[in-house]
Design an enzyme around this catalytic site. Structure first.
Site, PDB file in Angstrom:
ATOM      1  N   ARG A 119       0.832  -1.207   0.000  1.00  0.00           N
ATOM      2  CA  ARG A 119       0.000   0.000   0.000  1.00  0.00           C
ATOM      3  C   ARG A 119       0.864   1.254   0.000  1.00  0.00           C
ATOM      4  O   ARG A 119       0.627   2.187  -0.762  1.00  0.00           O
ATOM      5  CB  ARG A 119      -0.896   0.002   1.251  1.00  0.00           C
ATOM      6  N   ARG A 171      11.294 -10.001   0.093  1.00  0.00           N
ATOM      7  CA  ARG A 171      12.258 -11.105   0.128  1.00  0.00           C
ATOM      8  C   ARG A 171      12.437 -11.628   1.554  1.00  0.00           C
ATOM      9  O   ARG A 171      12.622 -12.827   1.765  1.00  0.00           O
ATOM     10  CB  ARG A 171      13.621 -10.661  -0.423  1.00  0.00           C
ATOM     11  N   GLU A 175       9.986 -19.704   3.387  1.00  0.00           N
ATOM     12  CA  GLU A 175      10.671 -20.822   2.744  1.00  0.00           C
ATOM     13  C   GLU A 175      11.323 -21.726   3.784  1.00  0.00           C
ATOM     14  O   GLU A 175      11.344 -22.946   3.618  1.00  0.00           O
ATOM     15  CB  GLU A 175      11.728 -20.240   1.805  1.00  0.00           C
ATOM     16  N   TYR A 176      11.843 -21.118   4.851  1.00  0.00           N
ATOM     17  CA  TYR A 176      12.529 -21.905   5.865  1.00  0.00           C
ATOM     18  C   TYR A 176      11.583 -22.464   6.923  1.00  0.00           C
ATOM     19  O   TYR A 176      12.002 -23.297   7.731  1.00  0.00           O
ATOM     20  CB  TYR A 176      13.633 -21.076   6.538  1.00  0.00           C
ATOM     21  N   ARG A 216      20.576  -8.124   7.407  1.00  0.00           N
ATOM     22  CA  ARG A 216      19.996  -9.462   7.540  1.00  0.00           C
ATOM     23  C   ARG A 216      21.057 -10.497   7.890  1.00  0.00           C
ATOM     24  O   ARG A 216      20.732 -11.600   8.353  1.00  0.00           O
ATOM     25  CB  ARG A 216      19.286  -9.865   6.249  1.00  0.00           C
TER      26      ARG A 216
END
Lengths: 133, 133, 133
Positions: free
Chosen positions: A14, A34, A41-42, A87
């Site tokens: 948004r 991402r 995914e993990y 990260r």
């Protein structure tokens, strides 16, 4: 936690006016997207290791690793939102915890299948509970 | 195996200088990225079918299918890294093994819920072990 | 259902001539691709909540939520294929069902760990079946 991550992606869509099905358009949105995709995914890897380590090794040890993993993933998400570099530290921490859980799971499975059946200490907690009833 | 795939994505990011959160930029990186994403996407499907087939049908049969599936996925990844065309054969093989596991799981569940309870052969191995204790 | 979604992506790749590893190129393909990716991403979350709610709360209630979730996800996919706007209603429905399953799972876990062991009504169905044998 995964719901919270998914909501952050919706809010970022948004904020930067990036309508589905697009997944690109602004660096901050792409980092949030991402980060959420990587955590999702993990998640099955984490959950299957957590369950196998909890059933075959020890519930408390697996649960402790699980809480630390969730904390590392939360810091990973927050770090990734601010900068791609942010990260890395939590990502390595979460990877180490997954390897630890895999070690516990393998140790538990080896003890379960290789030790003599009379060795009750190797029995998972859930089976012991069952027998006590 | 999923760790190995994830590492290949990290190495390819370094090789082609594609920093997160970007996921495009070089055909070989994109093939490695998609190969890893596809294997991760199918992992929960594989694991849930493996577990249900192992618990309700037969542990050995499920484990054999599982090893063949992992082998097919490994060939899929290696084939996809070389060329998009190289992924097709192992992909079909892995899909056939998932259908086989689903067949075993459904057969096991039908036997578990429809056969009379006295029919001990239909009991999963884990329950038999439990009763023996 | 996930196989059906994966096949729709393959058919859309052929229809719009979008070869792997590409994931963009035509709005309809991108919608189908994102719809399939989103359903796959939520599959492990759904399955783990379904299993925990089924084991610790009640199999029938969990299974009923599961069927409704699958139906909502099917409508989500079909709505998303037609237009990005069409995904919203079923998406909210599927999210509500996941929250309901999480509520059942948490209630079941609390009852399992906090109620006295003699309170047999709190035992999951599978353990009761086991004891009956």
């Amino acid at each position: 936690m995964l719901s919270y991550f998914a909501l952050q992606v919706i809010y970022a869509r948004r904020k930067y006016k990036i309508s589905p099905p697009e997944t690109t358009g602004h660096p901050e949105f792409e980092r949030i997207f991402r980060a959420q995709a990587n955590c999702s995914e993990y998640f099955p890897i984490f959950l299957s290791l957590l369950w196998v380590a909890g059933i075959f090794f020890h519930q408390g040890a697996a649960a402790a690793c699980g809480v630390l993993y969730l904390h590392a993933r939360f810091r990973y998400f927050q770090g990734y939102v601010q900068a791609a570099q942010g990260r890395l530290g939590p990502l390595y921490a979460s990877a180490r915890l997954l390897w630890l859980l895999m070690g516990l799971a393998v140790a538990g499975l080896l003890a379960h299948f290789l030790l003599p059946l009379s060795c009750l200490r190797a029995l998972p907690w859930s089976l012991q509970l069952l027998r006590a009833r």
